[in-house]
Design a protein around this motif. Structure first.
Motif, PDB file in Angstrom:
ATOM      1  N   ALA A  28       0.829  -1.207   0.000  1.00  0.00           N
ATOM      2  CA  ALA A  28       0.000   0.000   0.000  1.00  0.00           C
ATOM      3  C   ALA A  28       0.864   1.258   0.000  1.00  0.00           C
ATOM      4  N   GLY A  32      -0.043   2.629  -3.359  1.00  0.00           N
ATOM      5  CA  GLY A  32      -1.345   3.260  -3.132  1.00  0.00           C
ATOM      6  C   GLY A  32      -2.504   2.293  -3.283  1.00  0.00           C
ATOM      7  N   GLU A  33      -2.198   1.029  -3.582  1.00  0.00           N
ATOM      8  CA  GLU A  33      -3.209  -0.016  -3.732  1.00  0.00           C
ATOM      9  C   GLU A  33      -3.233  -0.844  -2.447  1.00  0.00           C
ATOM     10  N   LEU A  49      -8.134  -2.315  -3.015  1.00  0.00           N
ATOM     11  CA  LEU A  49      -8.917  -1.142  -2.636  1.00  0.00           C
ATOM     12  C   LEU A  49      -8.106   0.140  -2.759  1.00  0.00           C
ATOM     13  N   THR A  50      -8.802   1.239  -2.959  1.00  0.00           N
ATOM     14  CA  THR A  50      -8.173   2.549  -2.874  1.00  0.00           C
ATOM     15  C   THR A  50      -7.988   2.893  -1.405  1.00  0.00           C
ATOM     16  N   ARG A  51      -7.261   3.959  -1.130  1.00  0.00           N
ATOM     17  CA  ARG A  51      -7.102   4.425   0.251  1.00  0.00           C
ATOM     18  C   ARG A  51      -8.468   4.708   0.880  1.00  0.00           C
ATOM     19  N   GLN A  52      -9.340   5.345   0.132  1.00  0.00           N
ATOM     20  CA  GLN A  52     -10.678   5.660   0.643  1.00  0.00           C
ATOM     21  C   GLN A  52     -11.493   4.389   0.880  1.00  0.00           C
ATOM     22  N   GLY A  53     -11.381   3.426  -0.024  1.00  0.00           N
ATOM     23  CA  GLY A  53     -12.094   2.165   0.131  1.00  0.00           C
ATOM     24  C   GLY A  53     -11.615   1.393   1.342  1.00  0.00           C
TER      25      GLY A  53
END
Length: 65
Positions: A28, A32-33, A49-53
């Protein structure tokens, strides 16, 4: 980086009989993943997932106690 070589981390709250998820923090940070997998099936599918997810998943898990 292949997912075979990743370091997977469990939640500090994972003392519930092994029913938890793991994530790859170094992956991550580098990409960023946010990869997430079922700790009971380490060779099974993974979510990306994204950071927001990922933040949403953590908040949902916290709300479920």
């Amino acid at each position: 980086m292949t997912t075979d070589s990743l370091h997977w981390a469990k939640s500090s709250y994972s003392s519930n009989g092994g029913q938890c998820i793991e994530w790859a923090p170094e992956h991550a940070a580098a990409t960023g993943e946010f990869l997430v997998r079922d700790s009971k099936d380490p060779n099974g599918p993974q979510l990306a997932l994204t950071r927001q997810g990922f933040a949403g998943l953590v908040e949902f898990a916290k709300s479920q106690g």
